[in-house]
Design a protein around this motif. Sequence first.
Motif: not given
Length: 458
Positions: A266-274
């Motif tokens: 899976v991948q999460l949206g960039n806005e919820f990662c750093t």
Amino acid sequence: MSMWAGQFDAAPNELVAEMGSSIHYDKRLYKHDILGSKAHARMLARQHIIPESDATAIVDGLDQVQREIEQGHFEWKPILEDVHMNIEKRLTDIIGAPGARLHSGRSRNDQVATDLRLYLRDEVDFIRQRIVNVQTSLVTLAKDHTSTILPGFTHLQHAQPIVLAHYLLAYSEMFERDLGRIKDWKARMNYLPLGSGALAGTTLPLDREFVAKELGFAGVCTNSLDAVSDRDFAIELVSLCSIVMMHLSRLSEDIIFWMSQETAWVQLGNEFCTGSSLMPQKKNPDMCELTRGKTARVFGDLTTVLTIMKGIPLAYNRDMQEDKEPIFDAIDTVKLVLAVYAPMIATMRVDKERMYQAASDPALMATDLAEWLVEQGVPFRDAHHRVRDLVTYSKTNSISLDRLTLDQIKISVPEANEECLNLWKPEQSVAKRNIVGGTAPEQAIFQIRTKWGHLLEQ
């Protein structure tokens, strides 16, 4: 001098005043303190304990105090220790003598117990709605993945194929129980302490039932000692918050693993990662990691409140002032994490092919062969041993289970026939688990439609 000074002929030492003040954190109770005081004032007038004109002045004065607080004009004074005394002192400054009548028939002990129940009752509604929002994100994602197959794990080892919807709905079930705990908690805590006084009630003819109705309580606390001296309702809520955070932490752990290069499911949206300040290629699921850390924090809040209360004799003791910060911290933390999780899950993108490849190892279907043997009348323990021997033969000879010939299978499983050669597909494995609670796509679709459909309609 403090409003309680009385027989004391000297002001508190500066450090005593600092240690005794709680205004920097309990001022968040101001709305509920004012709400309770207005109901108390109206009741005092109804019971002819104070004049009606004084009650009207008190209510109007409290409205002005609330406006001052919300407009940022209110001066909080640590010397007055807490939210209750600050509000009462300002009220008396505004309306004079009628303000001094407000405290008739009550103590700060039953007052704070009432304020805290009112506050927590409101806050838990925010928690409840945010849990529902997370459930909605999970079910919405599950709807698109009723046939997406991945390995299920036990002991962090590949175990059997499951569909992703089944996994996501498992967490929705956990959160549903959290919602049930909230409902149960509200039913237990929704009783009014006000009127219990410091510990023994009052000689004044209060109408506590009137105040309870005004404030939306189901009834009144029927033992004044219990009403002012226990905080089990707050402990239970922090425990509830801890369970919610535990569920979120477990979900976080899986997402962290699924985002690793070892799986890349899976991948999460960039806005919820750093990213990394050193390594430009990094994309880190920091919100999930912070959730694990914040879970420990809420567990600590629970331990703190339990430890505060464990050795306190009846009735009220000043130790109980220290319960507010861990209670507030637990609520603030769970509300924040839940608020992040609903939109974060909505950004999740799934690599179906990588999941399917990981679930396609025929060893994951070994149990299917054992259960096939049970259907042929072989006792399960015997079936288990035969399939275990077959798996050992497969590994020893470096032949995948799905490439064994029927004769090779028969060495360990003499009951085998041609049907056994077709048991090694993950889509067939999940489809056959079409029982209530099973991982079959048909079951996932049914659950989404019948149990969780209301979330998709919001």
